[in-house]
Design a protein around this motif. Structure first.
Motif, short mmCIF file in Angstrom:
data_model
loop_
_atom_site.label_atom_id
_atom_site.label_comp_id
_atom_site.label_asym_id
_atom_site.label_seq_id
_atom_site.Cartn_x
_atom_site.Cartn_y
_atom_site.Cartn_z
N GLU A 263 0.82 -1.21 0.00
CA GLU A 263 0.00 0.00 0.00
C GLU A 263 0.85 1.26 0.00
O GLU A 263 0.65 2.16 -0.83
CB GLU A 263 -0.93 0.00 1.22
N LEU A 264 1.81 1.34 0.91
CA LEU A 264 2.65 2.53 0.99
C LEU A 264 3.58 2.61 -0.21
O LEU A 264 3.84 3.71 -0.73
CB LEU A 264 3.46 2.52 2.30
N ALA A 265 4.10 1.47 -0.65
CA ALA A 265 5.02 1.47 -1.80
C ALA A 265 4.34 2.04 -3.04
O ALA A 265 4.95 2.81 -3.79
CB ALA A 265 5.51 0.05 -2.07
N LEU A 266 3.08 1.69 -3.25
CA LEU A 266 2.34 2.21 -4.40
C LEU A 266 2.18 3.73 -4.29
O LEU A 266 2.35 4.45 -5.28
CB LEU A 266 0.97 1.54 -4.49
N LYS A 267 1.87 4.22 -3.10
CA LYS A 267 1.69 5.67 -2.92
C LYS A 267 2.99 6.43 -3.16
O LYS A 267 2.99 7.48 -3.80
CB LYS A 267 1.17 5.95 -1.51
N VAL A 268 4.08 5.91 -2.63
CA VAL A 268 5.37 6.57 -2.80
C VAL A 268 5.78 6.56 -4.27
O VAL A 268 6.28 7.55 -4.82
CB VAL A 268 6.46 5.89 -1.94
N TYR A 269 5.55 5.43 -4.92
CA TYR A 269 5.91 5.30 -6.34
C TYR A 269 5.11 6.27 -7.20
O TYR A 269 5.66 6.95 -8.08
CB TYR A 269 5.67 3.86 -6.79
N GLU A 270 3.81 6.34 -6.97
CA GLU A 270 2.96 7.22 -7.77
C GLU A 270 3.25 8.69 -7.49
O GLU A 270 3.13 9.53 -8.39
CB GLU A 270 1.49 6.92 -7.51
N ALA A 271 3.65 9.01 -6.25
CA ALA A 271 3.99 10.39 -5.92
C ALA A 271 5.37 10.77 -6.45
O ALA A 271 5.69 11.96 -6.56
CB ALA A 271 3.96 10.59 -4.40
N ASN A 272 6.16 9.75 -6.80
CA ASN A 272 7.51 9.97 -7.33
C ASN A 272 8.36 10.83 -6.39
O ASN A 272 8.99 11.80 -6.80
CB ASN A 272 7.44 10.62 -8.72
N VAL A 273 8.34 10.45 -5.11
CA VAL A 273 9.11 11.17 -4.09
C VAL A 273 9.88 10.17 -3.25
O VAL A 273 9.70 8.96 -3.37
CB VAL A 273 8.18 12.01 -3.17
N THR A 274 10.74 10.69 -2.39
CA THR A 274 11.49 9.83 -1.48
C THR A 274 10.64 9.52 -0.24
O THR A 274 9.60 10.17 0.00
CB THR A 274 12.78 10.53 -1.03
N GLU A 276 11.55 10.17 2.75
CA GLU A 276 11.66 11.36 3.61
C GLU A 276 10.58 12.38 3.26
O GLU A 276 9.96 12.98 4.14
CB GLU A 276 13.05 12.01 3.45
N GLU A 277 10.37 12.59 1.97
CA GLU A 277 9.37 13.57 1.54
C GLU A 277 7.95 13.09 1.81
O GLU A 277 7.10 13.88 2.24
CB GLU A 277 9.55 13.84 0.03
N PHE A 278 7.70 11.82 1.56
CA PHE A 278 6.35 11.30 1.74
C PHE A 278 5.93 11.29 3.21
O PHE A 278 4.78 11.62 3.54
CB PHE A 278 6.24 9.89 1.15
N LEU A 279 6.87 10.91 4.10
CA LEU A 279 6.54 10.83 5.53
C LEU A 279 6.94 12.10 6.27
O LEU A 279 6.79 12.17 7.51
CB LEU A 279 7.24 9.62 6.15
N ASP A 280 7.46 13.09 5.54
CA ASP A 280 7.89 14.34 6.16
C ASP A 280 8.89 14.09 7.29
O ASP A 280 8.70 14.54 8.42
CB ASP A 280 6.69 15.12 6.66
N LEU A 281 9.94 13.37 6.97
CA LEU A 281 10.94 13.02 7.98
C LEU A 281 11.97 14.13 8.15
O LEU A 281 12.34 14.80 7.19
CB LEU A 281 11.65 11.72 7.57
#
Length: 281
Positions: A263-274, A276-281
Motif C-alpha cells: 500500500e505505501l510502496a504504491l503511494k510513494v511510487y505514484e507520488a515519485n518522491v522519497t 523522507e518527503e512522503f513521511l515528512d521526515l
C-alpha cells in the motif's frame, strides 16, 4: 594533247581541297571566337575551361569497347562528431553538517517508527542492540517478485539484506580506510544508521551479472529497469533515487530497495518522491 575542256576540269578539281580546308579553318576560327567570347574574351580563362572539359570527359566510364574504365575520384563525407554526454555533478548534501550526522550522533534506546514504518536514516538511527534479522515478510515479497521477473527473463538475487550492527561497523570502517570518511558517508551508513539493520532493505542484482552489483550501472540494465518499474507492486521502493542525495543523504543507488508494504510502496511510487518527503521526515 590535252583538250581545253579536260584542262579546265583539272583546274576545278585542284581548287576543291583549298575550298574544303578553307571552310574547315573558317569554322574552327569561328568556334574559337565564340568560345573566347563565352569566357569574357579572356584567352587564359578559355584555355583553362577547355582543359577542365577535357578532364571531365576522361572520367566517363567506357563500357562497350572493352577498354579499361577510368574510376571517378571518391569524395569522403566528413565524419560527424558525436557529443560526449556530460555526467552531472552531484552536490554534497549539508543536512546540518558532516553529511547529515551532526545532532544525531547518539544512538537511541528504541527505533523511530512512523506510520508503522521503522525508520533508519542519518537523522533517525537505530539502537545498537536492534537485531530483528531478515524480515520474513520482505523475503516472501521478494520471492514473489523474482518469480514474475523470471517470466520476463530476469533472474534476480538479493546479494545483501540484513546486517547486524557489528557487521555494519566492519564494512563502514573498511570503506573509510579505503576512501576516507567524507566519501564513505555518501555511499555507506555508519553503524546504527543503516537500513540493512532493520532487515527490510534488499540490495538487488541480476544473477550472472555481478559486475553490476552495487553499481549505478545496474539501473541501466534491462533487469534494473524492470525492478525499478515493478518493485512497488511487491511492497518495495527504491530508497535512494537519482538526484535525491540532498534529501536522503546518500548517492543514487538503483540496487537498494526498502520493503514498506504494497500500500505505501504504491503511494510513494505514484507520488515519485522519497520516503523522507512522503513521511515528512
Amino acid at each position: 594533247m590535252q583538250s581545253r575542256y579536260n584542262y579546265l576540269q583539272g583546274k576545278k578539281k585542284k581548287k576543291w581541297p583549298y575550298i574544303v580546308s578553307g571552310t574547315i579553318a573558317g569554322i574552327f576560327i569561328g568556334v574559337i571566337v565564340v568560345w573566347v567570347g563565352m569566357n569574357d574574351w579572356n584567352i587564359d580563362k578559355s584555355i583553362e575551361e577547355l582543359r577542365n572539359l577535357t578532364e571531365v570527359k576522361q572520367t566517363v566510364e567506357v563500357g562497350k569497347t572493352g577498354e579499361s574504365i577510368v574510376e571517378k575520384p571518391i569524395v569522403e563525407e566528413p565524419v560527424q562528431e558525436i557529443p560526449v554526454k556530460e555526467v552531472p555533478v552531484v552536490e554534497e548534501v549539508d543536512m546540518s553538517g558532516a553529511n547529515g550526522y551532526i545532532g544525531h550522533e547518539i544512538l537511541p534506546e528504541e527505533p523511530t517508527v512512523k506510520e508503522d514504518i521503522v525508520i533508519a536514516s542519518k537523522k533517525y538511527p537505530l539502537p545498537s542492540t536492534y537485531a530483528p534479522g531478515e524480515s520474513k515478510e520482505a523475503r516472501a515479497a521478494f520471492q514473489e517478485m523474482t518469480a514474475e521477473a523470471t517470466l520476463s527473463g530476469y533472474e534476480l538475487v538479493a546479494f545483501s539484506t540484513y546486517r547486524s550492527f557489528d557487521y555494519q561497523t566492519q564494512l563502514y570502517d573498511r570503506y573509510v580506510t579505503n576512501d576516507g570518511q567524507e566519501a564513505a558517508d555518501r555511499y555507506s551508513a555508519r553503524p546504527g544508521y543503516s537500513e540493512h539493520q532493520t532487515g527490510l532493505a534488499f540490495d538487488i542484482g541480476e544473477q550472472h551479472f555481478e559486475q553490476h552489483f552495487a553499481r549505478e550501472s545496474f539501473g541501466e540494465t534491462e533487469a534494473g529497469k524492470w525492478v525499478a518499474a515493478n518493485a512497488h507492486r511487491y511492497g518495495f521502493i527504491m530508497r535512494y533515487p537519482n538526484g535525491a542525495e540532498k534529501i536522503t543523504g546518500y548517492m543514487y543507488e538503483p540496487w537498494h530497495f526498502r520493503y514498506v508494504g504494497e500500500e505505501l510502496a504504491l503511494k510513494v511510487y505514484e507520488a515519485n518522491v522519497t520516503l523522507e518527503e512522503f513521511l515528512d521526515l
